[in-house]
Design an enzyme around this catalytic site. Structure first.
Site, PDB file in Angstrom:
ATOM      1  CB  SER A 128      -0.847  -0.130   1.138  1.00  0.00           C
ATOM      2  OG  SER A 128      -0.254  -0.128   2.516  1.00  0.00           O
ATOM      3  CE  LYS A 166      -2.678   2.137   4.331  1.00  0.00           C
ATOM      4  NZ  LYS A 166      -2.011   1.225   4.904  1.00  0.00           N
TER       5      LYS A 166
END
Length: 208
Positions: A128, A166
């Site tokens: 990701s 993230k």
């Protein structure tokens, strides 16, 4: 370099500090007590060829005893401190992030090669955050309760039992966790999906 008198004065001070008698020092360096007394009375020159023996007996170096300063060679270096950084695995609910039960291993690093602050490591699984942080890489995280908008944070999700990496984005009073890989969807932070920032990603390591 020290003079004969300065060497004798220094040895005498060291001897007194360490509570070493003339007799004991004579025994340690294998010199007759009478000869040693003459050195300390300064009626006989200190034998420079015995410097190593006297230095060892007094717990110092020969260079210190003689007062010799030398320039450090350019190819000589002194290693930095080695620190051990914990690598965090599955996180036990309700436990501090660095609790022993959360730590998979400790990895040594040279202190000068890592950022300042309290650090932990995370093993990255998934893509990701690729290509900058690929699957299988290892990221160092500086523990801090918040990050600036746009910075990459380590965040606790799934009831504080999983750490994910993230990019934090704040907009109109809402916080989102944005993956760098556009194939993955962002995480919208709500009351139903609460998260907790545990630190800022500061360094990444991976094998080519």
């Amino acid at each position: 370099m020290r003079t004969n008198e300065e060497i004798i004065d220094l040895m005498n001070n060291l001897r007194e500090e360490k509570n070493i008698s003339i007799s004991e020092l004579a025994r340690r360096v294998d010199v007759a007590k009478s000869s040693l007394s003459r050195y300390f009375n300064k009626t006989r020159e200190f034998p420079l060829n015995r410097t190593d023996d006297f230095a060892k007996a007094l717990g110092v170096t020969s260079e210190y005893l003689l007062g010799i300063d030398f320039e450090k060679p350019k190819n000589m270096f002194f290693p930095d401190e080695i620190i051990k950084i914990p690598i965090i695995g599955t996180i036990a609910a309700g436990e501090p992030i660095t609790a022993e039960q959360n730590i998979d291993e400790y990895v040594p690093f040279v202190s000068s090669t890592v950022p300042s602050g309290k650090l932990i490591g995370l093993n990255i699984e998934g893509c990701s955050m690729s290509p900058g942080i690929p699957d299988g890489s290892r990221v160092l995280v500086r523990l801090q309760p918040d990050v600036e908008d746009g910075e990459i944070a380590a965040v606790l999700v799934n009831g504080d039992t999983e750490a994910t990496l993230k990019r934090v984005k704040r907009q109109n009073g809402m916080m989102m966790l944005i993956p760098d890989n556009k194939r993955y969807d962002p995480i919208i932070v709500t009351k139903d999906t609460p998260v907790k920032i545990i630190g800022k990603a500061v360094q990444v390591f991976y094998n080519l």
